[in-house]
Enzyme design. Structure first.
Site: not given
Length: 466
Positions: A96, A127, A214, A267, A340
């Site tokens: 966001l 991040n 990740h 992901h 994502d």
């Protein structure tokens, strides 16, 4: 609404709680008998006969064939004739951008996009700028989300300070803050140092928080911008090998096996990752995984135009990867769908492909795409959609009140889908502040018309209620 999911963990001198913060208390959330909503003529999970659902005081009060006479005077009546009613969706993985890149997305615009996508809860990654690596930033994100009051916005704390992969953040301080951070991730970067990752697992275990990895060995992806294969070679783009992802999945699976804790793979994108996850499930290792809609639909064939909108991390793969991921989601090897959602401004996408920032919008198109792949063009039903987009994400995150059955007494976190309303995706028409959708001009086969957060209508007639 009172929270019920509470546990206490004691590891030596460390005692923490797994309770999420109370929700819906900051922005005048409508409650009580004076506010009621009647949903007319819905199909629960797309099954059976049309029914009415009466909502009072933020919970489902009654389900029946014709409840018009049961609704209190002044109730808000929504005629949803024949629409599919599902539990509100839960997205474990969004960006966001606030704080730091409010030019591309804010908590308010992202929450509106979430409501229009059928989501009642999202987890926003760390991040940001500055990084969400301390309680002050986590609390700011939490309070802004609650004041926006369109979906529950849960901040994700970073695993390492500044996402630098050198020193752990204070998990305990963020977990014990007003935001009650329950997930930690350096998403955008991999925690590639195995010693640091081991310490993170051991430290998090006593607090029962989730670590989301990740998976990218950075020494194998230097200069990489596209899947390593025939397309990248022909187009002259730096190749991103599958092993960069798979080597970290394998390493972290073994760490989870040996050190416990709760780990989650962000992901998943390759056939090899699916094979590793099958082994993980066979070994009963506490590791879960998500897949994005774009990795379930798109391939690196889209790179022919060098359009930066198609650059994403991990990259779009080949058709065999897409097919493996679809099969894995169906059989439960991959647990859930996460978007994502990654907004970017035009200056970060309308440039040379290797200079484009990786990421795609996803939160407003995800349900329509999953419905197309698995229900309309596949053999799955709407309960499958509810499982992978609501129930399993809520289970993995241990999020109370979401992903619950549609039943009397359950929280009214719901969304309705019109099977007869097609629409065309255009970035400029979305609630998100950015417009970097890879589905520009694509016809979507179904549309979310209505979303309710604890009985409050947050999306009506396909638009967020602000």
């Amino acid at each position: 609404m009172a929270q019920t999911d509470k546990k206490t963990f004691d590891e030596g001198a460390l005692t923490m709680t797994s309770e999420y913060p109370a929700t819906g208390e900051l922005a005048g959330h409508p409650t009580g008998a004076e506010h009621a909503v009647l949903l007319r003529g819905v199909l629960l999970y797309g099954e059976g006969e049309k029914q009415d659902v009466l909502i009072q005081d933020g919970v489902i009060a009654e389900i029946g064939a014709d409840l018009a006479d049961s609704a209190p005077q002044g109730a808000e009546v929504l005629d949803l004739d024949g629409q599919v009613l599902l539990p509100g969706l839960v997205d474990m993985h969004v960006h966001l951008r606030e704080p730091g890149r409010e030019d591309t997305e804010t908590i308010a615009t992202g929450s509106a996009a979430a409501a229009q996508g059928g989501f009642t809860a999202v987890f926003t990654m760390a991040n940001t700028a500055p990084v969400t690596d301390n309680p002050a930033i986590a609390e700011m994100v939490w309070f802004k989300g609650q004041n926006t009051n369109l979906c529950d916005v849960h901040p994700v704390g970073s695993i390492s300070k500044g996402l630098e992969g050198k020193e752990l953040t204070e998990f305990g301080m963020m977990a014990d803050s007003d935001a009650k951070v329950r997930m930690f991730s350096d998403d955008g970067k991999c925690v590639d140092d195995p010693r640091l990752m081991r310490r993170a697992i051991e430290y998090s275990k006593g607090m029962d928080v989730l670590l989301a990895q990740h998976c990218e060995e950075p020494r194998l992806t230097e200069g990489a911008v596209a899947h390593e294969g025939e397309t990248a070679a022909r187009l002259g783009l730096g190749g991103w090998p599958r092993v960069a992802e798979e080597s970290i999945v394998a390493r972290d699976a073994i760490m989870a096996r040996d050190y416990g804790g709760r780990l989650h793979i962000c992901h998943a994108s390759t056939e090899g990752t699916v094979e590793l996850l099958r082994w993980v499930k066979d070994q009963d290792i506490p590791l879960s995984a998500e897949v994005t809609p774009h990795h379930l639909l798109l391939t690196d064939a889209r790179l022919e135009t060098y359009d930066g909108v198609n650059r994403v991390n991990p990259p779009l793969r080949e058709q065999r990867d897409v097919e493996a991921l679809r099969a894995a989601l169906i059989d439960g090897t991959v647990d859930c769908v996460a978007t994502d959602h990654a907004p970017h401004g035009s200056e970060d996408k309308c440039c040379e492909f290797d200079q484009a920032r990786p990421g795609m919008l996803g939160i407003e198109t995800s349900l329509a795409l999953i419905a197309k792949i698995f229900v309309i063009d596949g053999d799955e039903d709407w309960r499958f959609v509810a499982k992978v987009m609501s129930e399993r994400p809520a289970e993995i995150t241990k999020l109370p009140g979401h992903g619950r059955p549609i039943a009397v007494g359950e929280p009214a976190n719901l969304c309705a889908v019109d099977l007869n309303q097609k629409w065309t995706a255009h970035g400029k028409d979305m609630a998100s502040k950015a417009n970097n959708t890879p589905y520009e001009g694509m016809e979507m086969p179904v549309k979310v018309t209505t979303t309710l957060l604890r009985g409050k209508v947050t999306c009506k007639n396909g638009s967020a209620v602000k």
